[in-house]
Design a protein around this motif. Sequence first.
Motif, PDB file in Angstrom:
ATOM      1  N   ALA A  66      17.434 -56.054  -1.994  1.00 36.06           N
ATOM      2  CA  ALA A  66      16.896 -55.660  -3.142  1.00 36.06           C
ATOM      3  C   ALA A  66      15.453 -55.962  -3.513  1.00 36.06           C
ATOM      4  O   ALA A  66      14.737 -55.164  -3.808  1.00 36.06           O
ATOM      5  CB  ALA A  66      18.013 -56.170  -3.935  1.00 36.06           C
ATOM      6  N   MET A  67      15.512 -57.238  -3.118  1.00 38.97           N
ATOM      7  CA  MET A  67      13.930 -57.727  -3.344  1.00 38.97           C
ATOM      8  C   MET A  67      12.901 -56.881  -2.610  1.00 38.97           C
ATOM      9  O   MET A  67      11.795 -56.852  -3.187  1.00 38.97           O
ATOM     10  CB  MET A  67      13.788 -59.394  -3.228  1.00 38.97           C
ATOM     11  CG  MET A  67      14.753 -60.245  -4.086  1.00 38.97           C
ATOM     12  SD  MET A  67      14.564 -61.797  -3.987  1.00 38.97           S
ATOM     13  CE  MET A  67      15.029 -62.344  -2.357  1.00 38.97           C
ATOM     14  N   ALA A  68      13.261 -56.944  -1.317  1.00 40.22           N
ATOM     15  CA  ALA A  68      12.261 -55.912  -0.590  1.00 40.22           C
ATOM     16  C   ALA A  68      12.031 -54.885  -1.049  1.00 40.22           C
ATOM     17  O   ALA A  68      10.888 -54.179  -1.033  1.00 40.22           O
ATOM     18  CB  ALA A  68      12.811 -56.174   0.849  1.00 40.22           C
TER      19      ALA A  68
ATOM     20  N   MET B  86       4.791 -56.979   1.607  1.00 37.34           N
ATOM     21  CA  MET B  86       5.322 -57.568   0.494  1.00 37.34           C
ATOM     22  C   MET B  86       6.611 -57.592   0.765  1.00 37.34           C
ATOM     23  O   MET B  86       7.455 -58.456   0.491  1.00 37.34           O
ATOM     24  CB  MET B  86       4.585 -56.990  -0.712  1.00 37.34           C
ATOM     25  CG  MET B  86       3.121 -57.255  -1.062  1.00 37.34           C
ATOM     26  SD  MET B  86       2.752 -56.868  -2.709  1.00 37.34           S
ATOM     27  CE  MET B  86       3.135 -54.891  -2.744  1.00 37.34           C
ATOM     28  N   ALA B  87       7.117 -56.318   1.017  1.00 38.42           N
ATOM     29  CA  ALA B  87       8.654 -56.327   1.252  1.00 38.42           C
ATOM     30  C   ALA B  87       9.045 -57.114   2.295  1.00 38.42           C
ATOM     31  O   ALA B  87      10.227 -57.619   2.137  1.00 38.42           O
ATOM     32  CB  ALA B  87       9.078 -54.835   1.675  1.00 38.42           C
ATOM     33  N   ALA B  88       8.392 -57.376   3.461  1.00 36.93           N
ATOM     34  CA  ALA B  88       8.840 -58.337   4.463  1.00 36.93           C
ATOM     35  C   ALA B  88       9.121 -59.812   3.960  1.00 36.93           C
ATOM     36  O   ALA B  88       9.949 -60.211   4.368  1.00 36.93           O
ATOM     37  CB  ALA B  88       7.696 -58.400   5.617  1.00 36.93           C
ATOM     38  N   VAL B  89       7.918 -59.976   3.295  1.00 40.24           N
ATOM     39  CA  VAL B  89       7.932 -61.531   2.669  1.00 40.24           C
ATOM     40  C   VAL B  89       9.190 -61.479   1.717  1.00 40.24           C
ATOM     41  O   VAL B  89      10.013 -62.670   1.900  1.00 40.24           O
ATOM     42  CB  VAL B  89       6.676 -61.897   1.875  1.00 40.24           C
ATOM     43  CG1 VAL B  89       6.624 -63.117   1.343  1.00 40.24           C
ATOM     44  CG2 VAL B  89       5.334 -62.030   2.810  1.00 40.24           C
ATOM     45  N   ALA B  90       9.425 -60.506   0.753  1.00 35.33           N
ATOM     46  CA  ALA B  90      10.569 -60.236   0.048  1.00 35.33           C
ATOM     47  C   ALA B  90      11.736 -60.712   0.721  1.00 35.33           C
ATOM     48  O   ALA B  90      12.929 -61.160   0.314  1.00 35.33           O
ATOM     49  CB  ALA B  90      10.556 -59.227  -0.840  1.00 35.33           C
TER      50      ALA B  90
END
Lengths: 333, 333, 333, 333
Positions: free
Chosen positions: B283-285, D284-288
Amino acid sequence: MLVVLKPSATKEQIQSLIAWLEGQGLIVHISRGEFYTFLGLIGDTSQIDVTLLEGLAMVDTVKRLSEPFKSANRKFHPDDSIIEVGGLKIGGPHFQVMAGPCSVESPEQILSIAQSVCASGAAILRGGAFKPRTSPYDFQGLHADGIELLLEAKKQTGMPIVTEIMNANHLPMFEQVDIIQVGARNMQNFELLKELGMIRKPILLKRGLANTLQELLMSAEYIMAGGNYNVILCERGIRTFENYTRNTLDLSAVPMLRELSHLPVVVDPSHASGIARLVQPMAMAAVAAGAHGLMIEVHNDPANALCDGAQSLTPEQFDEVFKKVRRVREAVT
Amino acid sequence: MLVVLKPSATKEQIQSLIAWLEGQGLIVHISRGEFYTFLGLIGDTSQIDVTLLEGLAMVDTVKRLSEPFKSANRKFHPDDSIIEVGGLKIGGPHFQVMAGPCSVESPEQILSIAQSVCASGAAILRGGAFKPRTSPYDFQGLHADGIELLLEAKKQTGMPIVTEIMNANHLPMFEQVDIIQVGARNMQNFELLKELGMIRKPILLKRGLANTLQELLMSAEYIMAGGNYNVILCERGIRTFENYTRNTLDLSAVPMLRELSHLPVVVDPSHASGIARLVQPMAMAAVAAGAHGLMIEVHNDPANALCDGAQSLTPEQFDEVFKKVRRVREAVT
Amino acid sequence: MLVVLKPSATKEQIQSLIAWLEGQGLIVHISRGEFYTFLGLIGDTSQIDVTLLEGLAMVDTVKRLSEPFKSANRKFHPDDSIIEVGGLKIGGPHFQVMAGPCSVESPEQILSIAQSVCASGAAILRGGAFKPRTSPYDFQGLHADGIELLLEAKKQTGMPIVTEIMNANHLPMFEQVDIIQVGARNMQNFELLKELGMIRKPILLKRGLANTLQELLMSAEYIMAGGNYNVILCERGIRTFENYTRNTLDLSAVPMLRELSHLPVVVDPSHASGIARLVQPMAMAAVAAGAHGLMIEVHNDPANALCDGAQSLTPEQFDEVFKKVRRVREAVT
Amino acid sequence: MLVVLKPSATKEQIQSLIAWLEGQGLIVHISRGEFYTFLGLIGDTSQIDVTLLEGLAMVDTVKRLSEPFKSANRKFHPDDSIIEVGGLKIGGPHFQVMAGPCSVESPEQILSIAQSVCASGAAILRGGAFKPRTSPYDFQGLHADGIELLLEAKKQTGMPIVTEIMNANHLPMFEQVDIIQVGARNMQNFELLKELGMIRKPILLKRGLANTLQELLMSAEYIMAGGNYNVILCERGIRTFENYTRNTLDLSAVPMLRELSHLPVVVDPSHASGIARLVQPMAMAAVAAGAHGLMIEVHNDPANALCDGAQSLTPEQFDEVFKKVRRVREAVT
């Protein structure tokens, strides 16, 4: 069925789960290991909802050992099913070729193709009146008029006809149709499958583009659960990374489906490759693999067909394919 | 659009094809090579049926250079579409979370979950009344009763509701529903899509398990071609060879769909993995990748949910996810 | 080759690109459209690095119209290649069956199997000495000893042998081997392929589990670019979502590869399904589809084979398969 | 591990199998059902060759319940592994960004990029000297000269370097390299993995294009079985049917690998999509999603890069990505 329990499952939880499973008429064997405890469930597990069990906090995974399909399962029906259609038989030792255009376009077109494929030896006439197209802007078929033209060709040639349904509300139009086809994109349109379980006409069920054989058999099960046992399975190619061919014909599906199920298995070599010159080798290969029938696109003018012309044969090419297929069939039976 | 002609194409055939294409309002540029001749088609090619062209004997291949979707295409609608639902907005700068159980099971269950996800900050209530299941023997939802229970929860909490349709004949039951969901298996049920194009309610269209983004946008186009522009796209995981997760969430779909189309894009991280503990990171990603919304399964008793419990969060877990998601959203906007 | 330029490309940029392309010996045709300008490149484009062109800021996409493989391309070598191995021929009208155990295990095992498959009619003996295994803890083959045992069986029976290489440093051990096999997992081990291009021994190149036919032909091109034209292509099944079979044999690869290339195409029906009872129907289907040869696993005691026993035939079963295959081959030629 | 026996298995066969399994140090529990008998094996089953068991005539199927990887398994190493490289740490709470060009092209290029990504905050310099290319005619890297240039840039900036190996014979050239990368196409080049298990340098192991997470972990196991525990796992996109992006970045691999294994997990968002403008959202998604690091392509002149320019960022774009990534990382930790 095997239920693997988490190390955190308590004795009370396990006892309560075993009691519930036994209440479903199953016999439960328990084995305890260092990391897992597992329960072996013996009996009719096809009625057990796997996701329901997996949802329990104490459960790690659930693995089916027997198949979740029952009516379609050869284990419970060892003999081949033979399906009758307009005086013909398909399944077991009976092999049939269905041929005709992708789309019905005009009275002259469908009648001329019907007469020519009949002369070559095809037994059943195929032709699309309702066409599922990826784009709303592409030609979608002649609808009711297309079915009328098929019925006229049936009257003139005596050939039973097979054509695709896309909407259960159209069923009244299909009353004179001999085999109703469910296309690949509707293989998991469960509402449509349920309606087709209510009738008794043969259903030709095409495998979805990215569906497994088990999913195909579960969709057959949807139809059979309604009481309609006249299901013909059809392999028509699956989506893979290959792009020289449109789809990849999975011929190992033929012996595998015949082992898993008693239903007849036919192969459509035209849609799979999308290339007319591959139809002949793949039709021969399908027969060598044990198919109960073939569904082949033929068009009197493939270069100008309104739909899928690239994969259609001319009547002359079809005649040649039919002869080759007959030789392979003689060699393998 | 580019049409590659075979070396065997004659001058007369080429002239006649060019004349036909110009008759469709296109400008045609011709280039001749050693092995191929190719035609560059300039103008509105979305109305051209590629398979029809490919069916011509003189044609080798046809390649689209512009997208075959038009109403959904950002090129013709540069601004983000913002869709209104029950006083809320989704799309552009507006981000919404939809939450609720996989299946509606009882009045207490749905009301209790609705109140709790509403308190955490979710804006829209989700819940299944019609459930597509691979097996005819698995639980299929409460049907009309399920919709009644959702409407009652809506009345009590003020939350708009979203629920799945499987059959256009059921539309009258959906009159009070705020967003109608089309499930992954029905993404190419073109008959259903056409009916949903006739109404003006927002449609949440889920990507099929093995479908490309272009196919998803063509299915949106089916709805929009009927006049219903209120389409929300939903990425929910695609089938891959990985089997630790049930499906593979394709988060690159989010920026890619936003580039190709003006429609809002939401992500369902619950169905993709099928594992509750992966919902939070995914969800965060999804939010970091630019999603306009999330659809998350929450169950007050996931361990005993009738359906898909393994992927549901408890209300407490959902509250935690919602807080984390808000922090990521603040970081990226 | 077609190069689609972005609307933002300036006249100067376009002129400079055209000049560079013409400097590579290509003829460039330009077409301007409303959204795109495109350049048609005529001439030998196999030397052009597509990713290099795609990296240019002004370029939208690059599409190859002709194949990127040259030495393997039938367009430039219209006649079938016929490869000689130990006095035998494979390719064109010459059909050969390779048979033997998955792994060489002992002198008695390999000799006994060699004698029995030779008596049935197999021409070439296969057997693994180096085995690629997913787990480092699984049996990896007898290595140099395995090759010694194969050579001994060759001496006793007169059969040429085929066995897999995993490391170019092992080449000295393969001096007496007649055909060197490159396994599916090494299909894109370009360093190994380059070394095999330096020798003149026939190479049997297996298609990777998720590779396209074009990638297979590009790997053949790696070997041929070094001067070794003795490449035999092998379809052995690709990874799909189906899990009743281990892999999915792509038989449309046979006519497609024969159309694209002049190299011989053989099929391995044993590894594809991983199931001994599917070997017979799939071997017959492969021959019906036009394969130039078969590679079949045979084991004198499949139930106790150290490796891949589940897919091996007994010598008696192989004898039966060989007879059936011969009948199909007679029917199709 | 669960072994399902066929109904045809005799008592003697079963006793003999149980005796053999107990001889391997396992505890065996037996459960008998109507259709199947099954054996639950308790103990260290990672040394058991599944295909060997499946090859037995009496065995229907074998199902692993515990993972076949051991050294890489979090169950036996609950704490995150932290890997040291040139004074830096990666894994656990330590997050690092690796950046640099796809290919090393010239002293000016690599030094200029190194200085600029270092200034933005990248810790490790990446750059390809040996490039695996599908076509033998495409640019293959500067080889030894490329490594020299990387080492010079390392000397000037103090950044540790990571670069790809394609052939174990090249190892002497990699003596000063800080992290050795194994590319996706070599993930199952077991001979190379074994050699890398003999050294003690950190290995960055990229997931193959169509490989599962379990296969990735088994390849890590090959390296670790040799004694080299310094393995960094890298998700770089898998092959799917989507073609707007080159590959599909599987971000659920990040939390899933972290759950299954103690090894650090980094993500390469550049190769996955092949599109520079998708690098920022996917980074950004990978880090999230919880990645321990990122590997990003940066080029001072992406429009003219010799290789993979389409997916490279300019130093300015990288600086922007780095800032955004830092904000997301702060939000999620």
